[in-house]
Design a protein around this motif. Sequence first.
Motif, short mmCIF file in Angstrom:
data_model
loop_
_atom_site.label_atom_id
_atom_site.label_comp_id
_atom_site.label_asym_id
_atom_site.label_seq_id
_atom_site.Cartn_x
_atom_site.Cartn_y
_atom_site.Cartn_z
N UNK A 75 -7.53 -10.37 -15.79
CA UNK A 75 -8.56 -9.27 -15.84
C UNK A 75 -8.72 -8.20 -14.96
N UNK A 76 -8.62 -8.88 -13.60
CA UNK A 76 -8.62 -8.03 -12.43
C UNK A 76 -7.91 -8.72 -11.35
N UNK A 77 -7.28 -7.61 -10.31
CA UNK A 77 -6.23 -8.12 -9.35
C UNK A 77 -6.98 -7.83 -8.10
N UNK A 78 -6.63 -8.58 -6.87
CA UNK A 78 -7.20 -8.54 -5.68
C UNK A 78 -6.10 -8.86 -4.62
N UNK A 79 -6.31 -8.56 -3.34
CA UNK A 79 -5.36 -8.76 -2.34
C UNK A 79 -6.11 -9.79 -1.41
N UNK A 80 -5.50 -10.87 -0.90
CA UNK A 80 -5.91 -11.73 -0.18
C UNK A 80 -6.41 -11.40 1.23
N UNK B 144 0.66 -1.36 0.01
CA UNK B 144 0.04 -0.01 -0.05
C UNK B 144 1.02 1.35 -0.07
N UNK B 145 2.16 1.01 -0.12
CA UNK B 145 3.02 2.52 -0.23
C UNK B 145 4.31 1.97 -0.74
N UNK C 25 -6.40 -2.77 -3.82
CA UNK C 25 -5.12 -3.02 -4.64
C UNK C 25 -4.57 -1.79 -5.27
N UNK C 26 -3.41 -1.78 -4.66
CA UNK C 26 -2.67 -0.44 -5.35
C UNK C 26 -1.13 -0.65 -5.76
N UNK C 27 -0.87 -2.00 -5.96
CA UNK C 27 0.52 -2.38 -5.99
C UNK C 27 1.17 -1.85 -7.38
#
Length: 268
Positions: A205-210, A175-176, A215-217
Amino acid sequence: MFYLNSSGFADAELNCNQNGGHLASIHDGFTNALLPQEAYKRFHESTETDFWIGATNLMSGNSWNWTDGSPFDFKDWKTGEPQNTTGANCAVQSLNDGFWSAQDCFKPKAYVCKTPLTYYTTTKTYPLTFNCSDGWNYFAPTHSCYGVNRSGYHANWTAAEVYCVNNGAHLPSIHSFAEFRYLMSYLYVPWYNVWTGIFSPDSGKTWMNKDETTVEFLKYANWCTGYPTNTTGERCVLLDNINERDCYSDFDCISRELNTVCKKPLFI
């Protein structure tokens, strides 16, 4: 906040994070003129001629961005700047004329942090140090412990996430820029790559955090050349220091085994 103690760019950003802010972003001519004037009052007895501000091209697509994520909507580069030379990836502002130049991020310099007023009136106070359990280390800007138990853990992404959950954690979200650099530090010494908690359930197609955070990576680093692969099926993201330095790769979540770092928030 003006800091005369010299630091490299990344360490300066981390210190700003620990105090609720980021290296200073500049969005108008008034602020651009004010910063060097105020800095001069605090730095004039030293040998400093410039200081770090929050502009860097290390985070996304080799374009210049602010570490606080705000729009890069103002610039005041010195003639001939920014230099397109290896290592000149971070920006300083001159005390003498206020112009910016690109310099080596590892050079120790004074720096200026920008902290929202709300941090001092509404933000909780978190400890700068914390004694995590053996094999884990505290990172103050995210108020979290990172690591695994002392013996380590090497597994595919799915098993690694289960392992983290069993330890009250998740594979790490990012996140930073400071958190990205901290996670990369695991690669510089003992390892070459490590799982993150970032995954795609739909072939990229989409990215997620577990851990279900936003998601900002991609604000903080790029995909390695040739990635993402867009291969059919669930894809899982790793920090990579083999294919290319400091970038992301993706693989299927089952067949590849990598080192594991878990992230355990301590204060919600």
